[in-house]
Design an enzyme around this catalytic site. Structure first.
Site, PDB file in Angstrom:
ATOM      1  N   CYS A 103      -1.410 -14.627   7.118  1.00 17.06           N
ATOM      2  CA  CYS A 103      -0.383 -15.527   7.666  1.00 17.06           C
ATOM      3  C   CYS A 103      -0.608 -16.946   7.158  1.00 17.06           C
ATOM      4  O   CYS A 103       0.346 -17.664   6.866  1.00 17.06           O
ATOM      5  CB  CYS A 103      -0.443 -15.539   9.188  1.00 17.06           C
ATOM      6  SG  CYS A 103       0.150 -14.031   9.928  1.00 17.06           S
ATOM      7  N   CYS A 137     -10.576   3.256 -12.430  1.00 19.67           N
ATOM      8  CA  CYS A 137      -9.580   3.599 -11.412  1.00 19.67           C
ATOM      9  C   CYS A 137      -8.248   3.740 -12.141  1.00 19.67           C
ATOM     10  O   CYS A 137      -8.227   3.999 -13.339  1.00 19.67           O
ATOM     11  CB  CYS A 137      -9.528   2.544 -10.309  1.00 19.67           C
ATOM     12  SG  CYS A 137      -8.981   0.939 -10.889  1.00 19.67           S
TER      13      CYS A 137
END
Ligand SMILES: Nc1ncnc2c1ncn2[C@@H]1O[C@H](COP(=O)(O)OP(=O)(O)OP(=O)(O)O)[C@@H](O)[C@H]1O
Length: 378
Positions: free
Chosen positions: A194, A336
């Protein structure tokens, strides 16, 4: 001990008591319940206010932070006079004034792997109102270990989501949890908080009250809790969606708490530290020349099944528990899908004293492009 109500309480809760499905039984269950709200910020404020008003008998409040001016736009528990004071303490004072018939326990501390089991074990239902991935995985894992229901919500800018994790069905079989939905955390910095991304002040009010409603449903057994489903609300479009969540057979059993900052790669710098890289072509040469090295895929098992370039599978979330599998006597190549997750794992391993580590640049996608076109569909 049988729960009774004073005249004043009966008057206070009278609008609940006249709802046929709820009545005195529902109110009694609320009064008997112990609920822990983790985070008394944007989401925690409405959750706590409504649970206190509804008459949950014992509320635990966990928060380590103090009230900041920038919190007042949405954290409706607090006022100007509270700025600089501990949130958990102020929350208790405010809530006690709202409902003097219930009890509170203040945990003016950060929930950590060291204290989570001890704090959570004393409560029946947990509501997670925190704002970071490390704590969400921590709360989830502690709830799974302790067989607690975790009522989850999160918010970002104009959008929010709610779900109920680890909820037992009538046979006591637990429903899906956070790791079934999100097997690994997003790369650090990819989802702003936020304070970085902003949030509309009314959003935690809308999402937090839904979270409080789920807590009440779980406690009283009324209605159908949001277990096995994820509710999504886009407040700008005013569109809602409810997605099914299933238990993921690849989710590893949760047996112990781990280092969640490490797992989430948090505590990172703004500019992630550069890592030693190896290209797909160089890796192919290493393989062709039978060079001695260890190859580790840090993705999830289902990704490995779809396409892999060999080596051992140690998903990012399990690396910490399997440090003894990582070779120190020869180079280690981590990969990955695109190279981001493995770079995070590499950085984290370096902080644990590992050396001679290489990241496959561009991951499986680069391997598919340069070495194995058959994999290109992945
Ligand atoms: N591990 C934790 N233990 C206890 N409280 C936590 C933990 N992680 C987050 N919190 C608390 O959860 C609350 C989340 O509230 P919110 O999302 O409104 O963010 P904030 O940190 O108050 O504000 P901002 O991000 O704007 O600085 C905060 O009060 C924060 O202190």
């Amino acid at each position: 001990m049988s729960i009774t109500f004073s005249k004043a309480e009966l008057e206070r809760y009278s609008r609940h008591l006249i709802i046929p499905e709820f009545n005195i039984e529902g109110q009694r269950k609320l009064k008997e319940a112990k609920v822990l709200v983790i985070g008394s910020g944007g989401l925690g404020s409405p959750v706590l206010l409504y649970l206190a008003a509804a008459g949950v008998g014992h509320l635990g409040i966990v928060d380590f932070d103090v009230v900041d001016d920038s919190n007042l736009q949405r954290q409706v528990l607090f006022t100007v006079e509270d700025v600089g004071r501990p949130k958990a303490e102020v929350a208790k004072e405010r809530l006690q004034k709202l409902n003097p018939y219930i009890e509170f326990t203040v945990h003016d501390t950060a929930l950590t792997s060291e204290n989570a089991l001890d704090i959570i074990k004393d409560y029946d239902v947990i509501a997670d109102g925190t704002d970071n991935f490390a704590t969400r995985y921590l709360v989830n894992d502690a709830c799974v270990i302790l067989d607690k229901v975790n009522v989850y919500a999160s918010i970002f800018r104009f959008e929010g989501q709610v779900s109920v994790f680890n909820y037992p069905d009538q046979d006591g079989v637990r429903g899906p949890h956070y790791r079934d939905l999100f097997p690994s955390p997003p790369p650090p910095g990819m989802v702003p908080s936020c304070s970085e991304g902003g949030v509309m002040g009314v959003l935690p009010g809308m999402i937090g009250t839904m979270q409080a409603n789920e807590v009440i449903k779980v406690i009283t057994g009324i209605g159908k809790p949001l277990s096995g489903r994820l509710f999504l609300f886009d407040t700008l479009a005013f569109e809602t969606r409810t997605m099914k969540i299933r238990k993921n057979p690849n989710t590893a059993p949760v047996t112990a708490l781990i280092d969640y900052e490490f797992f989430c790669g948090s505590g990172h710098e703004d500019q992630p530290e550069a890592v030693a890289e190896i290209t797909a072509q160089e890796l192919k040469e290493w393989m062709d020349n039978e060079r001695q090295f260890q190859l580790i895929d840090v993705r999830e098992p289902y990704e490995y099944e779809i396409a892999n370039i060999g080596g051992e599978l140690i998903p990012q979330g399990q690396i910490e528990a399997q440090l003894d599998q990582i070779r120190q006597d020869k180079p280690v190549v981590l990969y990955c899908r695109s190279g981001n997750r493995s770079a995070d794992v590499l950085r984290s391993l370096k902080t644990k004293g590992f050396d001679n580590l290489y990241n496959l640049k561009g991951g499986v996608l680069s391997w598919a492009e340069h070495i194995d076109p058959e994999m290109a569909k992945y």
